[in-house]
Design an enzyme around this catalytic site. Structure first.
Site, mmCIF file in Angstrom:
data_model
loop_
_atom_site.group_PDB
_atom_site.id
_atom_site.type_symbol
_atom_site.label_atom_id
_atom_site.label_comp_id
_atom_site.label_asym_id
_atom_site.label_seq_id
_atom_site.Cartn_x
_atom_site.Cartn_y
_atom_site.Cartn_z
ATOM 1 C CG ASP A 87 -9.844 14.630 -36.163
ATOM 2 O OD1 ASP A 87 -11.049 14.823 -35.869
ATOM 3 O OD2 ASP A 87 -9.062 15.572 -36.403
ATOM 4 C CE LYS A 96 -3.945 11.744 -29.726
ATOM 5 N NZ LYS A 96 -5.179 12.363 -29.229
ATOM 6 C CG MET A 101 -6.945 22.483 -28.978
ATOM 7 S SD MET A 101 -5.761 22.676 -30.314
ATOM 8 C CE MET A 101 -5.974 24.407 -30.723
#
Ligand code: SAH
Length: 258
Positions: free
Chosen positions: A46, A67, A182
């Site tokens: 990714d 994505k 995150m």
């Protein structure tokens, strides 16, 4: 099927390498990761390994499973299935993850899936951003005088929701360093949860954005001020949040930190 044919099948099966890329500086790739990237037939990745590392991999080997066009994440089930498919074609597959694959990287799920489907795999450790991110900003995650423990937690969950599995109250009680991954979006929620748990509002906090990338930024504040700092500086993911007295030691070394 004869035993010979069976063993023939096994020999043809490719291996999946669950490789951690480190935080983004290509010099922080391990020697082993560099070799495997070179030898791989396919690299599934990714965006998290960062532009500098991704540029090193020839475009024809790269398969972006981050994505999708619509902006939503590729489902993990699809990535798992693709890993098995490629290995069954006899390919040498690198599954490249930012940092270390087993630190909030879903590497554990992939390993289980591969094992369940009889695919040989190897875990190749990477330098996690959870330690390197604070470090390159001049913040040691432990320090004899300031923190004798460190906790790595996800900031992805909403602490006010009953299904939240991170116990912020217990974390506040450790007195050690809290490193949140995150954790940009939910910063207001969990800093509030820590204050509610009795943590000193003046506790130093640092945000390390794109650690080791060429455009890395560091922003600092306190448990009370860090949300406005985030907004003023427009800090965006990927970023690490470091909470604890160690974040305050940065000032003393900054002048000589290269
Ligand atoms: N496996 C990764 C973590 C994946 S979770 C590791 O070990 O580093 C994704 C989170 O990792 C991001 O939201 C961010 O909090 C953190 N992260 C990964 N790389 C980063 C970097 N270079 N700088 C700052 N944070 C990073």
């Amino acid at each position: 099927m004869s035993d010979a044919a069976k063993s023939g099948d096994v020999a043809e099966q490719g291996t999946v390498y669950l490789v951690g890329s480190g935080p983004g500086d290509p010099e922080l790739l391990t020697v082993k990761a560099t070799r495997l990237l070179d030898e791989a037939d396919v690299v599934l990745h990714d965006k998290l390994p960062g532009p500098e590392i991704l540029e090193l991999i020839p475009a024809e080997k790269r398969e972006d499973v981050g994505k999708r066009a619509g902006g939503e994440r590729t489902p993990q089930s699809e990535i798992n299935a693709r890993l098995v498919e490629l290995a069954r074609e006899g390919k040498s597959v690198v599954r490249l993850k930012g940092g270390d694959s087993f630190v909030f990287g879903r590497g554990g799920e992939e390993a289980e899936y591969l094992a369940k489907h009889g695919i040989p795999f190897e875990y190749v450790p990477g330098i996690t951003s959870a330690i390197a991110g604070p470090g390159v900003a001049g913040i040691p995650v432990t320090h004899r005088d300031h923190a004798s423990s460190v906790s790595f937690v996800t900031g992805h969950e909403d602490p006010t929701k009953p299904e939240s599995t991170v116990d912020w109250e217990a974390l506040a009680a450790t007195g050690g360093t809290i490193v949140v991954l995150m954790g940009v979006g939910k910063l207001p929620e969990y800093t509030q949860a820590l204050r509610d748990a009795g943590m000193d509002p003046e506790t130093p906090v640092a945000l390390v954005e794109r650690a080791t990338w060429s455009d890395m930024r560091v922003a600092t504040g306190t448990l009370d001020s860090i949300v406005s700092v985030r907004d003023e500086e427009a800090i965006e993911p990927p970023a690490i949040t470091v909470i604890g007295d160690v974040a305050g030691t940065r000032e003393a070394v900054l002048e000589f930190l290269r």
